[in-house]
Write an enzyme that holds these catalytic residues in place. Structure first.
Site, PDB file in Angstrom:
ATOM      1  N   ASN A   9       0.879  -1.174   0.000  1.00  0.00           N
ATOM      2  CA  ASN A   9       0.000   0.000   0.000  1.00  0.00           C
ATOM      3  C   ASN A   9       0.909   1.214   0.000  1.00  0.00           C
ATOM      4  O   ASN A   9       1.472   1.561   1.040  1.00  0.00           O
ATOM      5  CB  ASN A   9      -0.897  -0.040   1.243  1.00  0.00           C
ATOM      6  CG  ASN A   9      -1.694   1.241   1.426  1.00  0.00           C
ATOM      7  OD1 ASN A   9      -1.805   2.048   0.508  1.00  0.00           O
ATOM      8  ND2 ASN A   9      -2.259   1.426   2.620  1.00  0.00           N
ATOM      9  N   LYS A  11       0.258   4.300  -0.403  1.00  0.00           N
ATOM     10  CA  LYS A  11      -0.318   5.535   0.159  1.00  0.00           C
ATOM     11  C   LYS A  11       0.021   6.737  -0.737  1.00  0.00           C
ATOM     12  O   LYS A  11       0.146   6.559  -1.940  1.00  0.00           O
ATOM     13  CB  LYS A  11       0.156   5.744   1.608  1.00  0.00           C
ATOM     14  CG  LYS A  11      -0.072   4.484   2.451  1.00  0.00           C
ATOM     15  CD  LYS A  11       0.095   4.697   3.924  1.00  0.00           C
ATOM     16  CE  LYS A  11      -0.163   3.387   4.652  1.00  0.00           C
ATOM     17  NZ  LYS A  11      -0.096   3.506   6.096  1.00  0.00           N
ATOM     18  N   HIS A  96      -9.547   1.718   4.469  1.00  0.00           N
ATOM     19  CA  HIS A  96      -8.301   1.885   5.226  1.00  0.00           C
ATOM     20  C   HIS A  96      -8.543   2.858   6.381  1.00  0.00           C
ATOM     21  O   HIS A  96      -9.299   3.820   6.243  1.00  0.00           O
ATOM     22  CB  HIS A  96      -7.196   2.408   4.304  1.00  0.00           C
ATOM     23  CG  HIS A  96      -5.850   2.336   4.947  1.00  0.00           C
ATOM     24  ND1 HIS A  96      -5.428   3.291   5.849  1.00  0.00           N
ATOM     25  CD2 HIS A  96      -4.869   1.415   4.876  1.00  0.00           C
ATOM     26  CE1 HIS A  96      -4.222   2.949   6.289  1.00  0.00           C
ATOM     27  NE2 HIS A  96      -3.859   1.814   5.712  1.00  0.00           N
ATOM     28  N   GLU A  98      -6.882   5.222   7.514  1.00  0.00           N
ATOM     29  CA  GLU A  98      -6.597   6.632   7.190  1.00  0.00           C
ATOM     30  C   GLU A  98      -7.778   7.266   6.461  1.00  0.00           C
ATOM     31  O   GLU A  98      -8.064   8.445   6.638  1.00  0.00           O
ATOM     32  CB  GLU A  98      -5.294   6.720   6.371  1.00  0.00           C
ATOM     33  CG  GLU A  98      -4.084   6.430   7.253  1.00  0.00           C
ATOM     34  CD  GLU A  98      -2.887   5.815   6.538  1.00  0.00           C
ATOM     35  OE1 GLU A  98      -2.822   5.850   5.302  1.00  0.00           O
ATOM     36  OE2 GLU A  98      -2.011   5.275   7.245  1.00  0.00           O
ATOM     37  N   GLU A 168      -5.802  -4.365  10.399  1.00  0.00           N
ATOM     38  CA  GLU A 168      -4.736  -3.403  10.652  1.00  0.00           C
ATOM     39  C   GLU A 168      -5.028  -2.638  11.936  1.00  0.00           C
ATOM     40  O   GLU A 168      -5.807  -1.681  11.924  1.00  0.00           O
ATOM     41  CB  GLU A 168      -4.649  -2.409   9.488  1.00  0.00           C
ATOM     42  CG  GLU A 168      -4.354  -3.073   8.160  1.00  0.00           C
ATOM     43  CD  GLU A 168      -3.732  -2.101   7.165  1.00  0.00           C
ATOM     44  OE1 GLU A 168      -2.619  -2.387   6.708  1.00  0.00           O
ATOM     45  OE2 GLU A 168      -4.334  -1.055   6.887  1.00  0.00           O
ATOM     46  N   GLY A 174       2.320   2.490  10.727  1.00  0.00           N
ATOM     47  CA  GLY A 174       3.323   3.546  10.572  1.00  0.00           C
ATOM     48  C   GLY A 174       3.989   3.957  11.867  1.00  0.00           C
ATOM     49  O   GLY A 174       4.676   4.971  11.918  1.00  0.00           O
ATOM     50  N   GLY A 235       2.676  -1.063   4.266  1.00  0.00           N
ATOM     51  CA  GLY A 235       2.786   0.355   3.938  1.00  0.00           C
ATOM     52  C   GLY A 235       4.233   0.745   3.700  1.00  0.00           C
ATOM     53  O   GLY A 235       4.799   0.500   2.628  1.00  0.00           O
TER      54      GLY A 235
HETATM   55  P1  PGA Z   1       2.669   0.424   7.621  1.00  0.00           P
HETATM   56  O1  PGA Z   1       1.220   0.642   6.969  1.00  0.00           O
HETATM   57  O2  PGA Z   1       3.190  -0.893   7.108  1.00  0.00           O
HETATM   58  O3  PGA Z   1       3.484   1.588   7.163  1.00  0.00           O
HETATM   59  O4  PGA Z   1       2.479   0.388   9.099  1.00  0.00           O
HETATM   60  C1  PGA Z   1       0.340  -0.411   6.766  1.00  0.00           C
HETATM   61  C2  PGA Z   1      -0.931   0.095   6.135  1.00  0.00           C
HETATM   62  O5  PGA Z   1      -1.420   1.164   6.533  1.00  0.00           O
HETATM   63  O6  PGA Z   1      -1.501  -0.546   5.222  1.00  0.00           O
END
Ligand code: PGA
Length: 251
Positions: A9, A11, A96, A98, A168, A174, A235
């Protein structure tokens, strides 16, 4: 048998040139290994068509990170599921955290998105997960159950069977703070039980449930070794071909 999957992903990262380069690197790297899982990259809308032109779709799946909750029309700035499909992409990440947190996506809008994804033959990678407070106050299982029920349990068993789920935990995204493999397994087994109760054992057994949240080459193997963890949604570590491949080959 359910599929094992590692999906990136990206982003809101990479310019078009950088993104095409990264996709090419992943595509090349996949020629030298026989992965024990399907590999997918979900990329910005602006990159989809160009990336589709440079990757081998038998080796590397392509998806968007979102789509609109309307078919077409006066929705300035939105990108529809049919537009995504017209680029050659076959997956779409939906729900997601976010999107839920910063853009107010609710189970109601997500229902529309899932239905439009299906109409356009896109496979949803549907995200669920609790925030830190819900983890700490012990409501995390109920929270995730409700997210699944509210957005997906209107589906027929046939359509539900086409969905890829991604658990998640928001506190792990993140942050560098991964769920332990036991925490992931607890939730994944719970989710499979929730699905079994609604759609039966066969649908539950065949649903791929990915883990996402600070998954890295160093912790992927332990997470993927858990019986109910069918792969990862990655991510940060998907923005570098080598680290992404380190996770792909963790299976
Ligand atoms: P991350 O994000 O691996 O940077 O923690 C995962 C995601 O949000 O899909």
């Amino acid at each position: 048998m359910r599929k094992k999957i590692v999906a990136g992903n990206w982003k809101m990262n990479t310019t078009l040139n950088e993104g095409v380069g990264l996709a090419k690197d992943v595509n090349e790297a996949l020629k030298n290994v026989t992965p024990k899982c399907d590999v997918i990259i979900a990329v910005p809308f602006t990159h989809l068509a160009s990336i589709n032109a440079v990757i081998d779709s038998n080796r590397l799946g392509l998806g968007a990170e979102n789509c609109a909750d309307h078919k077409s029309g006066a929705y300035t700035g939105e990108v529809s599921a049919s537009m995504v499909a017209s680029t050659g992409a076959t997956y779409v990440i939906l729900g997601h955290s976010e999107r839920r947190q910063y853009y107010g996506e609710t189970s109601e809008t997500l229902k529309e998105k899932v239905s439009l994804a299906f109409e356009n033959n896109l496979t949803p990678i549907f995200c669920i997960g609790e925030v830190l407070e819900e983890r700490e106050n012990g409501t995390y299982l109920d929270v995730v159950k409700k997210q699944i029920e509210d957005a997906l349990f209107n589906l027929s068993a046939e359509d539900f069977g086409k969905i890829i789920l991604a658990y998640e935990p928001v506190w792990a995204i993140g942050t560098g703070k991964t769920a332990t493999d036991d925490q992931a397994e607890e939730m994944h087994a719970f989710i499979r039980g929730v699905i079994a109760k609604k759609y039966g054992d066969e649908v539950a057994e065949n649903t791929s449930i990915l883990y996402g949240g600070s998954c890295k080459p160093t912790n992927a193997a332990a997470l993927f070794a858990k019986p109910n963890v069918d792969g990862g949604l990655i991510g940060g570590a998907s923005l570098d071909a080598q680290s992404f491949m380190g996770i792909v080959t963790a299976f």
